[in-house]
Design a protein around this motif. Structure first.
Motif, PDB file in Angstrom:
ATOM      1  N   HIS A 199       0.938  -1.717   0.070  1.00  0.00           N
ATOM      2  CA  HIS A 199       0.199  -0.110  -0.139  1.00  0.00           C
ATOM      3  C   HIS A 199       1.351   1.152   0.550  1.00  0.00           C
ATOM      4  O   HIS A 199       0.846   1.607  -0.756  1.00  0.00           O
ATOM      5  CB  HIS A 199      -1.040  -0.073   0.930  1.00  0.00           C
ATOM      6  N   ILE A 200       1.994   2.047   0.783  1.00  0.00           N
ATOM      7  CA  ILE A 200       2.914   2.456   0.811  1.00  0.00           C
ATOM      8  C   ILE A 200       3.808   2.962  -0.576  1.00  0.00           C
ATOM      9  O   ILE A 200       3.330   3.474  -0.740  1.00  0.00           O
ATOM     10  CB  ILE A 200       4.011   2.157   2.013  1.00  0.00           C
ATOM     11  N   LYS A 201       3.761   1.701  -1.015  1.00  0.00           N
ATOM     12  CA  LYS A 201       4.614   1.304  -1.924  1.00  0.00           C
ATOM     13  C   LYS A 201       4.217   1.965  -3.120  1.00  0.00           C
ATOM     14  O   LYS A 201       4.382   2.832  -4.272  1.00  0.00           O
ATOM     15  CB  LYS A 201       4.658  -0.228  -2.184  1.00  0.00           C
ATOM     16  N   SER A 202       2.204   1.456  -3.064  1.00  0.00           N
ATOM     17  CA  SER A 202       1.790   1.647  -3.931  1.00  0.00           C
ATOM     18  C   SER A 202       1.247   4.001  -4.276  1.00  0.00           C
ATOM     19  O   SER A 202       1.763   4.440  -5.153  1.00  0.00           O
ATOM     20  CB  SER A 202       0.117   1.571  -4.078  1.00  0.00           C
ATOM     21  N   GLU A 203       1.394   4.366  -2.878  1.00  0.00           N
ATOM     22  CA  GLU A 203       0.910   5.653  -3.048  1.00  0.00           C
ATOM     23  C   GLU A 203       2.331   6.485  -3.387  1.00  0.00           C
ATOM     24  O   GLU A 203       2.230   7.111  -3.676  1.00  0.00           O
ATOM     25  CB  GLU A 203       0.472   5.412  -0.936  1.00  0.00           C
ATOM     26  N   ILE A 204       3.508   5.992  -2.944  1.00  0.00           N
ATOM     27  CA  ILE A 204       4.639   6.236  -3.267  1.00  0.00           C
ATOM     28  C   ILE A 204       4.619   6.564  -4.745  1.00  0.00           C
ATOM     29  O   ILE A 204       4.891   7.746  -5.956  1.00  0.00           O
ATOM     30  CB  ILE A 204       5.375   6.118  -3.040  1.00  0.00           C
ATOM     31  N   GLN A 205       4.318   5.501  -5.458  1.00  0.00           N
ATOM     32  CA  GLN A 205       4.348   5.585  -7.342  1.00  0.00           C
ATOM     33  C   GLN A 205       3.521   5.987  -7.795  1.00  0.00           C
ATOM     34  O   GLN A 205       3.519   7.048  -8.530  1.00  0.00           O
ATOM     35  CB  GLN A 205       3.572   3.981  -7.406  1.00  0.00           C
ATOM     36  N   ALA A 206       2.121   6.523  -6.999  1.00  0.00           N
ATOM     37  CA  ALA A 206       0.934   7.294  -7.581  1.00  0.00           C
ATOM     38  C   ALA A 206       1.395   8.875  -7.499  1.00  0.00           C
ATOM     39  O   ALA A 206       0.664   9.461  -7.669  1.00  0.00           O
ATOM     40  CB  ALA A 206       0.046   6.623  -6.264  1.00  0.00           C
ATOM     41  N   GLY A 207       2.179   8.927  -6.530  1.00  0.00           N
ATOM     42  CA  GLY A 207       3.180  10.322  -6.029  1.00  0.00           C
ATOM     43  C   GLY A 207       2.121  11.211  -5.301  1.00  0.00           C
ATOM     44  O   GLY A 207       1.908  12.484  -4.784  1.00  0.00           O
TER      45      GLY A 207
ATOM     46  N   VAL B  14       3.520  -2.834  11.450  1.00  0.00           N
ATOM     47  CA  VAL B  14       3.845  -1.341  10.447  1.00  0.00           C
ATOM     48  C   VAL B  14       5.149  -1.134  10.508  1.00  0.00           C
ATOM     49  O   VAL B  14       5.772  -0.896   9.676  1.00  0.00           O
ATOM     50  CB  VAL B  14       3.027  -0.638  10.892  1.00  0.00           C
ATOM     51  N   ARG B  15       6.094  -1.728  11.842  1.00  0.00           N
ATOM     52  CA  ARG B  15       7.862  -1.288  12.131  1.00  0.00           C
ATOM     53  C   ARG B  15       8.038  -2.699  10.686  1.00  0.00           C
ATOM     54  O   ARG B  15       8.945  -2.190   9.760  1.00  0.00           O
ATOM     55  CB  ARG B  15       8.118  -1.434  12.878  1.00  0.00           C
ATOM     56  N   GLN B  16       7.485  -3.670  10.569  1.00  0.00           N
ATOM     57  CA  GLN B  16       7.391  -4.950   9.324  1.00  0.00           C
ATOM     58  C   GLN B  16       8.137  -4.181   8.166  1.00  0.00           C
ATOM     59  O   GLN B  16       8.373  -3.954   7.340  1.00  0.00           O
ATOM     60  CB  GLN B  16       7.329  -6.328   9.651  1.00  0.00           C
ATOM     61  N   ALA B  17       6.650  -3.954   7.830  1.00  0.00           N
ATOM     62  CA  ALA B  17       6.624  -3.239   6.400  1.00  0.00           C
ATOM     63  C   ALA B  17       7.538  -2.232   6.535  1.00  0.00           C
ATOM     64  O   ALA B  17       7.858  -1.674   5.346  1.00  0.00           O
ATOM     65  CB  ALA B  17       5.003  -2.888   6.399  1.00  0.00           C
ATOM     66  N   ILE B  18       8.187  -1.146   7.188  1.00  0.00           N
ATOM     67  CA  ILE B  18       8.606   0.460   6.578  1.00  0.00           C
ATOM     68  C   ILE B  18       9.556  -0.397   6.541  1.00  0.00           C
ATOM     69  O   ILE B  18      10.582   0.483   5.891  1.00  0.00           O
ATOM     70  CB  ILE B  18       8.371   1.185   7.980  1.00  0.00           C
ATOM     71  N   ASP B  19      10.353  -1.555   7.358  1.00  0.00           N
ATOM     72  CA  ASP B  19      11.675  -1.688   7.159  1.00  0.00           C
ATOM     73  C   ASP B  19      11.691  -2.622   6.389  1.00  0.00           C
ATOM     74  O   ASP B  19      12.834  -2.706   5.480  1.00  0.00           O
ATOM     75  CB  ASP B  19      11.773  -2.741   8.819  1.00  0.00           C
TER      76      ASP B  19
ATOM     77  N   THR C  31      14.706  -1.439   3.196  1.00  0.00           N
ATOM     78  CA  THR C  31      15.287  -2.786   3.040  1.00  0.00           C
ATOM     79  C   THR C  31      15.722  -2.325   1.365  1.00  0.00           C
ATOM     80  O   THR C  31      16.813  -2.634   0.567  1.00  0.00           O
ATOM     81  CB  THR C  31      15.601  -3.638   3.282  1.00  0.00           C
ATOM     82  N   GLU C  32      14.015  -2.234   0.678  1.00  0.00           N
ATOM     83  CA  GLU C  32      13.695  -1.809  -0.621  1.00  0.00           C
ATOM     84  C   GLU C  32      15.170  -0.233  -1.383  1.00  0.00           C
ATOM     85  O   GLU C  32      14.856  -0.493  -2.351  1.00  0.00           O
ATOM     86  CB  GLU C  32      12.212  -2.552  -1.212  1.00  0.00           C
ATOM     87  N   GLY C  33      14.863   0.434  -0.501  1.00  0.00           N
ATOM     88  CA  GLY C  33      15.429   1.056  -1.304  1.00  0.00           C
ATOM     89  C   GLY C  33      14.504   2.782  -0.652  1.00  0.00           C
ATOM     90  O   GLY C  33      14.741   3.608  -2.034  1.00  0.00           O
ATOM     91  N   MET C  34      13.174   2.140  -0.315  1.00  0.00           N
ATOM     92  CA  MET C  34      12.317   3.363  -1.484  1.00  0.00           C
ATOM     93  C   MET C  34      12.021   4.057  -0.009  1.00  0.00           C
ATOM     94  O   MET C  34      11.285   5.307   0.000  1.00  0.00           O
ATOM     95  CB  MET C  34      10.747   2.468  -1.720  1.00  0.00           C
TER      96      MET C  34
ATOM     97  N   GLU D 180      14.751   9.805  -1.539  1.00  0.00           N
ATOM     98  CA  GLU D 180      14.792  10.520  -2.860  1.00  0.00           C
ATOM     99  C   GLU D 180      15.378   9.917  -4.165  1.00  0.00           C
ATOM    100  O   GLU D 180      16.436   9.036  -3.856  1.00  0.00           O
ATOM    101  CB  GLU D 180      15.055  12.232  -3.401  1.00  0.00           C
ATOM    102  N   GLN D 181      14.833   9.324  -5.115  1.00  0.00           N
ATOM    103  CA  GLN D 181      15.784   8.013  -5.999  1.00  0.00           C
ATOM    104  C   GLN D 181      16.358   9.298  -6.811  1.00  0.00           C
ATOM    105  O   GLN D 181      16.225   9.895  -7.672  1.00  0.00           O
ATOM    106  CB  GLN D 181      14.602   7.663  -6.819  1.00  0.00           C
ATOM    107  N   ALA D 182      17.590   8.470  -7.092  1.00  0.00           N
ATOM    108  CA  ALA D 182      18.490   8.689  -7.720  1.00  0.00           C
ATOM    109  C   ALA D 182      17.874   8.741  -9.978  1.00  0.00           C
ATOM    110  O   ALA D 182      17.386   7.614 -10.182  1.00  0.00           O
ATOM    111  CB  ALA D 182      19.842   7.322  -8.237  1.00  0.00           C
ATOM    112  N   LYS D 183      18.461  10.266 -10.130  1.00  0.00           N
ATOM    113  CA  LYS D 183      17.964  10.285 -11.463  1.00  0.00           C
ATOM    114  C   LYS D 183      18.771  10.151 -12.434  1.00  0.00           C
ATOM    115  O   LYS D 183      19.577  11.106 -12.390  1.00  0.00           O
ATOM    116  CB  LYS D 183      16.608  11.361 -11.465  1.00  0.00           C
ATOM    117  N   VAL D 184      18.047   9.907 -13.542  1.00  0.00           N
ATOM    118  CA  VAL D 184      19.131  10.244 -14.673  1.00  0.00           C
ATOM    119  C   VAL D 184      18.775  12.182 -14.657  1.00  0.00           C
ATOM    120  O   VAL D 184      17.719  12.326 -15.093  1.00  0.00           O
ATOM    121  CB  VAL D 184      19.048   9.878 -16.444  1.00  0.00           C
TER     122      VAL D 184
END
Length: 239
Positions: free
Chosen positions: A14-22, A47-52, A56-59, A72-76
């Motif tokens: 859910h958190i990842k989807s919210e990030i990808q959706a802006g 919740v802490r497991q999800a955040i950890d 780890t995935e760098g998000m 902040e993701q590295a961009k070209v």
């Protein structure tokens, strides 16, 4: 019986989807553990497991005593004042680009392309659509139109490699400059699929036409860039 996804992974997705959706912006905090616990009826440990997992995935990244932030993701970084090809740009960054040709055909130019390329009515042009990858990730979709009379020997294989290398080193032309218009847009379904994004995720569209040293236009392109992979920069100087 298929086992359901663990709750911590559901929260992470859910958190990842919210990030990808802006909806969660880079550099800003995500909701607190307490808020997420209440939202998903989950323990703080879950919740802490999800955040950890997302750390780890760098998000996400944690700041002690401050909160958890969208990383902040590295961009070209693309300087629009430098006229370099995608292949040259990636090579300079020690990355190996890959081009996938989705369409390569000779067509009759319409009025719009004739204006851009200063062509006579119905003059034939090549139309090429390329999907451009780095590390198997699609970064760019490019629609290019090139006059047949300038490049009668243009081939599919040329467009798999470097168009500019072909123009300068094989044809012996000198590229002078490019005129570009950068537009933030929402992609249609086809472009969104090719860039592995959604129709709700803004992307950057660049319209450009380029000329040779004698000011003859040699290409018109409409290029679509993933905004989460690309950043356009301008270096301005005070006169």
């Amino acid at each position: 019986m298929q086992r359901s996804m663990p709750l911590y992974r559901t929260i992470a997705q859910h958190i990842k989807s919210e990030i990808q959706a802006g909806n969660f912006i880079e550099g800003e905090t995500i909701p607190t553990e307490k808020s997420l616990s209440e939202q998903f009826d989950a323990s703080r440990v879950t919740v802490r497991q999800a955040i950890d997992l997302l750390v780890t995935e760098g998000m996400l990244h944690k700041v002690q005593g401050s909160g958890t932030y969208v990383k902040e993701q590295a961009k070209v970084e693309h300087n629009i004042y430098e006229l370099v090809s995608f292949t040259e740009e990636m090579t300079n960054l020690d990355k190996q680009p890959e081009n996938k040709i989705l369409n390569f055909q000779m067509i009759q130019s319409d009025a719009r392309i004739q204006r851009k390329l200063q062509l006579d009515s119905n003059a034939p042009v090549y139309y090429i659509r390329r999907q451009r990858f780095i590390d198997d990730i699609p970064y760019v979709v490019e629609d290019t139109y090139m006059p047949v009379h300038l490049f009668p020997d243009l081939t599919y294989q040329v467009m798999v490699t470097s168009k500019y290398d072909y123009i300068e080193n094989q044809k012996g032309f000198q590229i002078k400059e490019s005129f570009q218009e950068v537009l933030p847009i929402l992609p249609d379904s086809e472009i969104a699929e090719l860039l592995n994004t959604t129709e709700q995720q803004p992307i950057l569209k660049v319209k450009s036409y380029s000329v040779l040293s004698d000011d003859i236009p040699f290409e018109y392109s409409e290029v679509y860039f993933k905004s989460d992979e690309y950043r356009f920069t301008v270096r301005a100087r005070r006169p």
